[in-house]
Design a protein around this motif. Structure first.
Motif, PDB file in Angstrom:
ATOM      1  N   ARG A 185     -25.236 -33.129 -25.840  1.00  0.00           N
ATOM      2  CA  ARG A 185     -24.914 -34.045 -24.749  1.00  0.00           C
ATOM      3  C   ARG A 185     -23.632 -33.510 -24.122  1.00  0.00           C
ATOM      4  O   ARG A 185     -22.630 -33.390 -24.829  1.00  0.00           O
ATOM      5  CB  ARG A 185     -24.676 -35.473 -25.286  1.00  0.00           C
ATOM      6  CG  ARG A 185     -25.952 -36.167 -25.800  1.00  0.00           C
ATOM      7  CD  ARG A 185     -25.623 -37.350 -26.681  1.00  0.00           C
ATOM      8  NE  ARG A 185     -25.124 -36.935 -27.961  1.00  0.00           N
ATOM      9  CZ  ARG A 185     -24.302 -37.657 -28.737  1.00  0.00           C
ATOM     10  NH1 ARG A 185     -23.872 -38.832 -28.339  1.00  0.00           N
ATOM     11  NH2 ARG A 185     -23.906 -37.188 -29.899  1.00  0.00           N
ATOM     12  N   SER A 186     -23.679 -33.163 -22.867  1.00  0.00           N
ATOM     13  CA  SER A 186     -22.477 -32.594 -22.248  1.00  0.00           C
ATOM     14  C   SER A 186     -22.201 -33.262 -20.908  1.00  0.00           C
ATOM     15  O   SER A 186     -23.108 -33.773 -20.250  1.00  0.00           O
ATOM     16  CB  SER A 186     -22.619 -31.079 -22.069  1.00  0.00           C
ATOM     17  OG  SER A 186     -23.749 -30.789 -21.288  1.00  0.00           O
ATOM     18  N   VAL A 187     -20.934 -33.250 -20.551  1.00  0.00           N
ATOM     19  CA  VAL A 187     -20.498 -33.864 -19.284  1.00  0.00           C
ATOM     20  C   VAL A 187     -19.663 -32.847 -18.525  1.00  0.00           C
ATOM     21  O   VAL A 187     -18.859 -32.119 -19.121  1.00  0.00           O
ATOM     22  CB  VAL A 187     -19.644 -35.127 -19.562  1.00  0.00           C
ATOM     23  CG1 VAL A 187     -18.913 -35.599 -18.288  1.00  0.00           C
ATOM     24  CG2 VAL A 187     -20.513 -36.256 -20.103  1.00  0.00           C
ATOM     25  N   VAL A 223     -19.508 -36.441 -11.186  1.00  0.00           N
ATOM     26  CA  VAL A 223     -19.734 -36.311 -12.626  1.00  0.00           C
ATOM     27  C   VAL A 223     -21.222 -36.118 -12.892  1.00  0.00           C
ATOM     28  O   VAL A 223     -22.062 -36.754 -12.259  1.00  0.00           O
ATOM     29  CB  VAL A 223     -19.289 -37.596 -13.378  1.00  0.00           C
ATOM     30  CG1 VAL A 223     -19.276 -37.350 -14.873  1.00  0.00           C
ATOM     31  CG2 VAL A 223     -17.921 -38.058 -12.921  1.00  0.00           C
ATOM     32  N   SER A 224     -21.513 -35.251 -13.855  1.00  0.00           N
ATOM     33  CA  SER A 224     -22.906 -35.093 -14.294  1.00  0.00           C
ATOM     34  C   SER A 224     -22.930 -34.996 -15.806  1.00  0.00           C
ATOM     35  O   SER A 224     -21.949 -34.597 -16.431  1.00  0.00           O
ATOM     36  CB  SER A 224     -23.515 -33.816 -13.703  1.00  0.00           C
ATOM     37  OG  SER A 224     -22.741 -32.696 -14.084  1.00  0.00           O
ATOM     38  N   ALA A 225     -24.062 -35.352 -16.383  1.00  0.00           N
ATOM     39  CA  ALA A 225     -24.272 -35.121 -17.811  1.00  0.00           C
ATOM     40  C   ALA A 225     -25.612 -34.432 -17.976  1.00  0.00           C
ATOM     41  O   ALA A 225     -26.526 -34.589 -17.148  1.00  0.00           O
ATOM     42  CB  ALA A 225     -24.255 -36.432 -18.585  1.00  0.00           C
ATOM     43  N   LYS A 226     -25.702 -33.640 -19.038  1.00  0.00           N
ATOM     44  CA  LYS A 226     -26.966 -32.969 -19.353  1.00  0.00           C
ATOM     45  C   LYS A 226     -27.225 -33.209 -20.829  1.00  0.00           C
ATOM     46  O   LYS A 226     -26.302 -33.072 -21.647  1.00  0.00           O
ATOM     47  CB  LYS A 226     -26.856 -31.475 -19.033  1.00  0.00           C
ATOM     48  CG  LYS A 226     -28.178 -30.736 -19.053  1.00  0.00           C
ATOM     49  CD  LYS A 226     -27.999 -29.319 -18.467  1.00  0.00           C
ATOM     50  CE  LYS A 226     -29.291 -28.536 -18.490  1.00  0.00           C
ATOM     51  NZ  LYS A 226     -29.139 -27.198 -17.914  1.00  0.00           N
ATOM     52  N   VAL A 227     -28.456 -33.575 -21.144  1.00  0.00           N
ATOM     53  CA  VAL A 227     -28.776 -33.953 -22.518  1.00  0.00           C
ATOM     54  C   VAL A 227     -30.061 -33.239 -22.937  1.00  0.00           C
ATOM     55  O   VAL A 227     -31.087 -33.371 -22.269  1.00  0.00           O
ATOM     56  CB  VAL A 227     -28.973 -35.483 -22.635  1.00  0.00           C
ATOM     57  CG1 VAL A 227     -29.377 -35.870 -24.052  1.00  0.00           C
ATOM     58  CG2 VAL A 227     -27.699 -36.232 -22.217  1.00  0.00           C
ATOM     59  N   LEU A 252     -27.993 -31.154 -10.828  1.00  0.00           N
ATOM     60  CA  LEU A 252     -28.506 -30.121 -11.726  1.00  0.00           C
ATOM     61  C   LEU A 252     -29.702 -29.418 -11.082  1.00  0.00           C
ATOM     62  O   LEU A 252     -30.621 -30.084 -10.601  1.00  0.00           O
ATOM     63  CB  LEU A 252     -28.963 -30.730 -13.062  1.00  0.00           C
ATOM     64  CG  LEU A 252     -27.968 -30.590 -14.216  1.00  0.00           C
ATOM     65  CD1 LEU A 252     -27.005 -31.748 -14.223  1.00  0.00           C
ATOM     66  CD2 LEU A 252     -28.692 -30.468 -15.534  1.00  0.00           C
ATOM     67  N   HIS A 253     -29.676 -28.093 -11.078  1.00  0.00           N
ATOM     68  CA  HIS A 253     -30.819 -27.319 -10.588  1.00  0.00           C
ATOM     69  C   HIS A 253     -31.656 -26.819 -11.754  1.00  0.00           C
ATOM     70  O   HIS A 253     -32.872 -26.837 -11.707  1.00  0.00           O
ATOM     71  CB  HIS A 253     -30.328 -26.113  -9.762  1.00  0.00           C
ATOM     72  CG  HIS A 253     -29.418 -26.530  -8.646  1.00  0.00           C
ATOM     73  ND1 HIS A 253     -28.080 -26.218  -8.605  1.00  0.00           N
ATOM     74  CD2 HIS A 253     -29.656 -27.279  -7.541  1.00  0.00           C
ATOM     75  CE1 HIS A 253     -27.532 -26.732  -7.529  1.00  0.00           C
ATOM     76  NE2 HIS A 253     -28.464 -27.385  -6.866  1.00  0.00           N
ATOM     77  N   ARG A 254     -30.988 -26.376 -12.796  1.00  0.00           N
ATOM     78  CA  ARG A 254     -31.667 -25.772 -13.952  1.00  0.00           C
ATOM     79  C   ARG A 254     -32.061 -26.900 -14.913  1.00  0.00           C
ATOM     80  O   ARG A 254     -31.212 -27.623 -15.420  1.00  0.00           O
ATOM     81  CB  ARG A 254     -30.682 -24.796 -14.589  1.00  0.00           C
ATOM     82  CG  ARG A 254     -31.156 -24.089 -15.780  1.00  0.00           C
ATOM     83  CD  ARG A 254     -31.772 -22.719 -15.485  1.00  0.00           C
ATOM     84  NE  ARG A 254     -32.425 -22.261 -16.715  1.00  0.00           N
ATOM     85  CZ  ARG A 254     -33.727 -22.363 -16.927  1.00  0.00           C
ATOM     86  NH1 ARG A 254     -34.531 -22.865 -16.010  1.00  0.00           N
ATOM     87  NH2 ARG A 254     -34.243 -21.953 -18.069  1.00  0.00           N
ATOM     88  N   ASN A 269     -23.669 -32.366  -3.920  1.00  0.00           N
ATOM     89  CA  ASN A 269     -24.130 -30.970  -3.855  1.00  0.00           C
ATOM     90  C   ASN A 269     -23.658 -30.185  -5.068  1.00  0.00           C
ATOM     91  O   ASN A 269     -24.329 -29.278  -5.527  1.00  0.00           O
ATOM     92  CB  ASN A 269     -23.563 -30.282  -2.598  1.00  0.00           C
ATOM     93  CG  ASN A 269     -24.299 -30.743  -1.367  1.00  0.00           C
ATOM     94  OD1 ASN A 269     -25.384 -31.314  -1.490  1.00  0.00           O
ATOM     95  ND2 ASN A 269     -23.697 -30.519  -0.204  1.00  0.00           N
ATOM     96  N   ARG A 270     -22.470 -30.570  -5.543  1.00  0.00           N
ATOM     97  CA  ARG A 270     -21.884 -29.786  -6.643  1.00  0.00           C
ATOM     98  C   ARG A 270     -22.356 -30.247  -8.018  1.00  0.00           C
ATOM     99  O   ARG A 270     -22.268 -29.503  -8.985  1.00  0.00           O
ATOM    100  CB  ARG A 270     -20.354 -29.863  -6.578  1.00  0.00           C
ATOM    101  CG  ARG A 270     -19.778 -29.377  -5.261  1.00  0.00           C
ATOM    102  CD  ARG A 270     -18.316 -29.040  -5.359  1.00  0.00           C
ATOM    103  NE  ARG A 270     -17.457 -30.168  -5.756  1.00  0.00           N
ATOM    104  CZ  ARG A 270     -16.183 -30.044  -6.054  1.00  0.00           C
ATOM    105  NH1 ARG A 270     -15.611 -28.847  -6.027  1.00  0.00           N
ATOM    106  NH2 ARG A 270     -15.453 -31.099  -6.378  1.00  0.00           N
ATOM    107  N   THR A 271     -22.783 -31.498  -8.146  1.00  0.00           N
ATOM    108  CA  THR A 271     -23.128 -32.008  -9.482  1.00  0.00           C
ATOM    109  C   THR A 271     -24.638 -32.207  -9.683  1.00  0.00           C
ATOM    110  O   THR A 271     -25.060 -32.682 -10.731  1.00  0.00           O
ATOM    111  CB  THR A 271     -22.405 -33.340  -9.794  1.00  0.00           C
ATOM    112  OG1 THR A 271     -22.764 -34.288  -8.796  1.00  0.00           O
ATOM    113  CG2 THR A 271     -20.910 -33.152  -9.861  1.00  0.00           C
TER     114      THR A 271
END
Ligand SMILES: Cc1cc2nc3c(=O)[nH]c(=O)nc-3n(C[C@H](O)[C@H](O)[C@H](O)COP(=O)(O)OP(=O)(O)OC[C@H]3O[C@@H](n4cnc5c(N)ncnc54)[C@H](O)[C@@H]3O)c2cc1C
Length: 225
Positions: free
Chosen positions: A111-113, A168-172, A19-21, A15-17
């Motif tokens: 690239r972010s984590v 853990v999440s990453a966004k690229v 990504l919505h946006r 629920n916390r990781t």
């Protein structure tokens, strides 16, 4: 919850990781996340202390499915974290400045984590030494073999914390600007300015012996800083 990282290719979004946006930029792929963590040098740790949020930059290193933080025993950050409070650690690699025709669509390639969890103090001496070694080697692979190892007094003065990678999440973001159709013919330059962290000319420390000076450091490989 501890996950057997060797058996999984992806971290499970929680629920916390989740990504919505712009969720299409999310990745939970273990190898990608490890790659970002290993390439970046600085993380930012967010936590609550004295009822107020604070985010502090610091160094770290990854070993297997853990990241390690270190610092002085007196560090307010480390003393707070070792109490087991919820923390957020984030790492960012900036890959490009994205110039759009419109101000609105300017962006960045990155690239972010983000790691969520609770840190624990490392009390086992061999794990502590391995973590400190990893932190030094994170600046440059193999550096620990070319420096004096910490002595018992230095080890006692240093606190090491372990943060398991579970949530853990990453966004690229990659690619060109995404301008609106009606702006495409506007007379403004648009595109990407690639950027990267680059090592410059070495600056030897004052008082370096001629022998030490002649050693230099292990050259960085071309895909490193
Ligand atoms: C260099 C850089 C520049 C950016 N510039 C902007 C900007 O100017 N404005 C802006 O609004 N956003 C920017 N972002 C994106 C920003 O990090 C957030 O992803 C975005 O603001 C959405 O936030 P949210 O709270 O709605 O995320 P949500 O999608 O609701 O977040 C939910 C969960 O997704 C994960 N998540 C969210 N963002 C990231 C991330 N970046 N990396 C890894 N995991 C993530 C986390 O686990 C988080 O708890 C930038 C990111 C980077 C790395």
């Amino acid at each position: 919850m501890t996950i057997n990282f060797q058996l999984m290719d992806n971290f499970s979004p929680t629920n916390r990781t989740q990504l919505h946006r712009i969720p299409q930029r999310a990745t939970y792929e273990v190898s990608k996340i490890y790659g970002i963590l290993d390439e970046a040098l600085v993380c930012h740790v967010g936590f609550i202390v004295d009822n107020a949020p604070i985010v502090l930059p610091t160094t770290y290193a990854r070993i297997a499915n853990q990241v390690y933080l270190h610092g002085a025993q007196a560090s307010r950050m480390l003393k707070s974290l070792k109490e087991g409070i919820q923390i957020s650690m984030t790492v960012t690699l900036l890959d490009g400045l994205v110039f759009a025709r419109s101000a609105f669509h300017h962006s960045m390639n990155y690239r972010s984590v983000v790691i969520l969890g609770q840190a624990v103090e490392v009390t086992d001496l061999s794990e502590k030494q391995a973590a400190l070694e990893a932190i030094v080697n994170h600046m440059q692979a193999g550096r620990m073999e070319h420096t004096r190892a910490p002595n018992p007094k230095e080890l006692r003065a240093t606190m090491v914390l372990r943060l398991e990678l579970n949530e853990v999440s990453a966004k690229v973001r990659t690619g060109p600007p995404v301008d609106d159709e009606e702006d495409l013919s506007l007379p403004y330059w648009a595109g990407v300015v690639p950027v990267r962290l680059q090592a410059e000319q070495l600056q030897p420390a004052p008082g370096l012996s001629q022998h030490a000076q002649s050693l230099g450091i292990i050259p960085f490989s071309s895909n490193e800083r």
